[in-house]
Design an enzyme around this catalytic site. Structure first.
Site, PDB file in Angstrom:
ATOM      1  N   TYR A   1      56.861 -18.838  41.274  1.00  0.00           N
ATOM      2  CA  TYR A   1      56.205 -20.032  40.919  1.00  0.00           C
ATOM      3  C   TYR A   1      55.987 -20.127  39.457  1.00  0.00           C
ATOM      4  O   TYR A   1      55.613 -19.389  39.034  1.00  0.00           O
ATOM      5  CB  TYR A   1      55.238 -20.407  41.995  1.00  0.00           C
ATOM      6  CG  TYR A   1      55.276 -21.548  42.845  1.00  0.00           C
ATOM      7  CD1 TYR A   1      55.663 -22.556  42.609  1.00  0.00           C
ATOM      8  CD2 TYR A   1      55.198 -21.197  44.117  1.00  0.00           C
ATOM      9  CE1 TYR A   1      55.793 -23.514  43.443  1.00  0.00           C
ATOM     10  CE2 TYR A   1      55.522 -22.063  45.116  1.00  0.00           C
ATOM     11  CZ  TYR A   1      55.797 -23.240  44.897  1.00  0.00           C
ATOM     12  OH  TYR A   1      55.911 -24.322  45.656  1.00  0.00           O
TER      13      TYR A   1
ATOM     14  N   GLU B   1      55.147 -23.674  37.998  1.00  0.00           N
ATOM     15  CA  GLU B   1      54.841 -25.025  37.619  1.00  0.00           C
ATOM     16  C   GLU B   1      54.254 -25.204  36.274  1.00  0.00           C
ATOM     17  O   GLU B   1      53.413 -24.574  35.606  1.00  0.00           O
ATOM     18  CB  GLU B   1      53.808 -25.890  38.540  1.00  0.00           C
ATOM     19  CG  GLU B   1      54.214 -25.789  39.993  1.00  0.00           C
ATOM     20  CD  GLU B   1      53.178 -26.500  40.870  1.00  0.00           C
ATOM     21  OE1 GLU B   1      52.110 -26.763  40.532  1.00  0.00           O
ATOM     22  OE2 GLU B   1      53.445 -26.581  42.097  1.00  0.00           O
TER      23      GLU B   1
ATOM     24  N   LYS C   1      79.029 -30.738  38.734  1.00  0.00           N
ATOM     25  CA  LYS C   1      80.367 -31.396  38.818  1.00  0.00           C
ATOM     26  C   LYS C   1      81.394 -30.778  37.766  1.00  0.00           C
ATOM     27  O   LYS C   1      81.470 -29.851  37.877  1.00  0.00           O
ATOM     28  CB  LYS C   1      80.135 -32.862  38.543  1.00  0.00           C
ATOM     29  CG  LYS C   1      79.158 -33.346  39.945  1.00  0.00           C
ATOM     30  CD  LYS C   1      79.129 -35.001  39.880  1.00  0.00           C
ATOM     31  CE  LYS C   1      78.274 -35.332  41.207  1.00  0.00           C
ATOM     32  NZ  LYS C   1      77.000 -35.631  40.663  1.00  0.00           N
TER      33      LYS C   1
ATOM     34  N   ARG D   1      73.994 -26.620  41.640  1.00  0.00           N
ATOM     35  CA  ARG D   1      73.526 -27.622  41.831  1.00  0.00           C
ATOM     36  C   ARG D   1      72.143 -27.881  41.451  1.00  0.00           C
ATOM     37  O   ARG D   1      71.165 -27.260  41.700  1.00  0.00           O
ATOM     38  CB  ARG D   1      73.259 -28.010  43.635  1.00  0.00           C
ATOM     39  CG  ARG D   1      74.445 -27.716  44.321  1.00  0.00           C
ATOM     40  CD  ARG D   1      74.620 -28.275  45.750  1.00  0.00           C
ATOM     41  NE  ARG D   1      74.861 -29.661  45.736  1.00  0.00           N
ATOM     42  CZ  ARG D   1      76.268 -30.021  45.832  1.00  0.00           C
ATOM     43  NH1 ARG D   1      77.233 -29.230  45.644  1.00  0.00           N
ATOM     44  NH2 ARG D   1      76.251 -31.308  45.813  1.00  0.00           N
TER      45      ARG D   1
ATOM     46  N   ASP E   1      73.942 -41.766  32.392  1.00  0.00           N
ATOM     47  CA  ASP E   1      74.006 -40.928  33.535  1.00  0.00           C
ATOM     48  C   ASP E   1      75.525 -40.360  33.558  1.00  0.00           C
ATOM     49  O   ASP E   1      76.548 -40.882  33.919  1.00  0.00           O
ATOM     50  CB  ASP E   1      73.672 -41.534  34.872  1.00  0.00           C
ATOM     51  CG  ASP E   1      73.864 -40.598  35.777  1.00  0.00           C
ATOM     52  OD1 ASP E   1      74.447 -39.554  35.771  1.00  0.00           O
ATOM     53  OD2 ASP E   1      73.457 -40.907  36.953  1.00  0.00           O
TER      54      ASP E   1
ATOM     55  N   THR F   1      73.801 -34.272  36.456  1.00  0.00           N
ATOM     56  CA  THR F   1      73.876 -33.117  37.221  1.00  0.00           C
ATOM     57  C   THR F   1      74.531 -31.945  36.754  1.00  0.00           C
ATOM     58  O   THR F   1      75.358 -32.031  35.736  1.00  0.00           O
ATOM     59  CB  THR F   1      74.378 -33.579  38.707  1.00  0.00           C
ATOM     60  OG1 THR F   1      75.750 -34.090  38.322  1.00  0.00           O
ATOM     61  CG2 THR F   1      73.708 -34.395  39.564  1.00  0.00           C
TER      62      THR F   1
HETATM   63  N1  DSN Z   1      77.628 -37.787  45.562  1.00  0.00           N
HETATM   64  C1  DSN Z   1      77.983 -37.753  44.223  1.00  0.00           C
HETATM   65  C2  DSN Z   1      79.438 -37.661  44.232  1.00  0.00           C
HETATM   66  O1  DSN Z   1      79.950 -37.540  45.151  1.00  0.00           O
HETATM   67  O2  DSN Z   1      80.062 -38.591  43.501  1.00  0.00           O
HETATM   68  C3  DSN Z   1      77.298 -38.724  43.171  1.00  0.00           C
HETATM   69  O3  DSN Z   1      75.944 -38.334  43.166  1.00  0.00           O
END
Ligand code: DSN
Length: 422
Positions: free
Chosen positions: A58, A60, A233, A239, A204, A230
């Site tokens: 932990y 924080e 991707k 993730r 974003d 994120t």
């Molecule tokens: N769920 C994602 C996607 O598949 O594009 C976006 O957050």
């Protein structure tokens, strides 16, 4: 650290059911062509960091100011990952704690806006994201949302329309980013529009972070107040998410993430993000990013050749949005048939879709995963041919079985990174 085999044996002995499901998923990920544009294959190194003992801790707070003792290594880790993020994206401040993309966007709004302030983002059915002000999302419930759309003919963002809307609506923040827009964002123009109306500009870049790092998509860093992304991707990490910003917003962003919205950071994820950032700073990663775009263009060209209609007529990033209206099959039916044939996609709305989101007219595909496996333009043309066969006969089990066997043969020649077989 347990080695991979040892770790798997422990899992098998403790929980054979979960072990078996993971084994099945591994096989599925190896034997199928995964075209969902937001998915990828992380490296073994990223997987190891994700599965490490850092999950036990932990912490924080932030490096040097924690609410728990025992942070000797965690502070070094988080500082290292922040530094890598700042260097890679050329920004002044990085928060690497957000649990995923939606919390990162929520934290950004919390930091910069008051409840009820106006958010202007791209409409979800036109390629945007839920958190950019779509009506069922917190971003439209707790803030006031206005949405820009793509042009009805070209399916491209019309920046003059965006400027007009911004001038009439006077949003507090303009959001650029998408989940289903196959073209590049003009971040310079959007930043200019935001400044003209005295709004913050949030980029974003969840889908395109890896393309930006590889130099094949314009960079928002010189134009945006805040960048969210994120990490799983095109960036090919675990993730998770990051918020990158100018120093003037650093304090507000950090306070929004913790203590306003989150508790302890997921240190195992922070470590895995750090590994992915290190991998992303290499020449190999640049070549991978360039190949993603070449592959998407090859896939699009072959689909066009075969009579498919593509939203905006093609792609210049990692994804292709197919409008199946002319083919007389719904996106859902096509996606299900493709899945049976070993080609994993997702059904998706298209701009101005007359159909409902749960059974829309489109299928969304992308090339990050197949590119990570080392596939190139020749393979994309074969994949397009298989898609054509399956979509032409979505109920024919013989077709899907035959294609699935061919898909498996192709996959055998391109071991998926990170999986035990590779
Ligand atoms: N769920 C994602 C996607 O598949 O594009 C976006 O957050």
């Amino acid at each position: 650290m347990l080695d991979v085999k040892e770790a798997k044996l422990a899992l098998r002995d403790t929980d054979p059911e979960i072990f078996a499901l993971i084994e099945e998923e591994e096989r599925y990920q190896q034997d199928s062509i995964r075209l969902i544009p937001s998915e990828n294959y992380v490296s073994r190194a990223v997987l190891e960091a994700s599965g490490s003992v850092l999950t036990n801790k932990y912490s924080e707070g932030y490096p040097g100011k924690r609410y728990y003792e025992g942070q000797l290594y965690i502070d070094q880790l988080e500082t290292l990952v922040q530094d890598r993020a700042k260097a890679l994206f050329g920004v002044e401040h990085a928060n690497v704690q957000p649990y995923s993309g939606s919390p990162a966007n929520l934290a950004t709004y919390y930091a910069l806006l008051e409840p009820g302030d106006k958010i202007m983002g791209m409409s979800l059915p036109h390629g945007g994201h839920l958190t950019h002000g779509w009506n069922v999302n917190f971003s439209a419930r707790f803030y006031t949302a206005v949405q820009y759309v793509v042009d009805e003919e070209t399916h491209l963002i019309d920046y003059d329309n965006v400027r007009d809307l911004a001038k009439s609506e006077r949003p507090r923040i303009i959001v650029a980013g998408a989940t289903a827009y196959p073209r590049q964002f003009d971040f310079a123009t959007l930043g200019e529009i935001a400044r003209e109306v005295d709004a913050y500009f949030l980029a974003d870049i969840a889908h395109i972070a890896g393309l930006i790092v590889a130099g094949v998509h314009p960079d928002p860093a010189p134009h945006a107040d805040v960048i969210t992304t994120t990490t799983h991707k095109t960036l090919r990490g675990p993730r998770g998410a990051m918020i990158l910003c100018k120093e003037e917003h650093a304090k507000a962003i950090d306070r929004a993430v913790f203590p306003a919205l989150q508790g302890g950071p997921h240190n195992h994820t922070t470590a895995a993000i750090g590994v992915a950032l290190k991998e992303a700073a290499t020449d190999e990663f640049r070549a991978y990013g360039e190949q993603i775009v070449r592959n998407a263009k090859a896939l699009a060209a072959e689909l066009l050749e075969r009579g498919f209609t593509l939203v905006s007529g093609g792609t210049d990033n990692h994804l292709v949005l197919i409008d199946l209206t002319d083919k007389g099959v719904t996106g859902k039916k096509a996606a299900r048939a493709l899945d049976r044939a070993g080609i994993v996609t997702n059904y998706n709305t298209i701009p101005y879709d007359p159909r409902k989101p749960f059974s829309p007219s489109g299928v969304r595909i992308g090339t990050p995963s197949v590119t990570s496996r080392g596939m190139g333009e020749d393979e994309m043309r074969r994949i397009a041919a298989w898609m054509d066969e399956v979509v032409a006969s979505p109920e024919d089990e013989d077709v899907s079985k035959r294609v699935a066997a061919q898909v498996k043969d192709l996959c055998d020649g391109f071991p998926a990174p990170g999986l035990p077989a590779s």
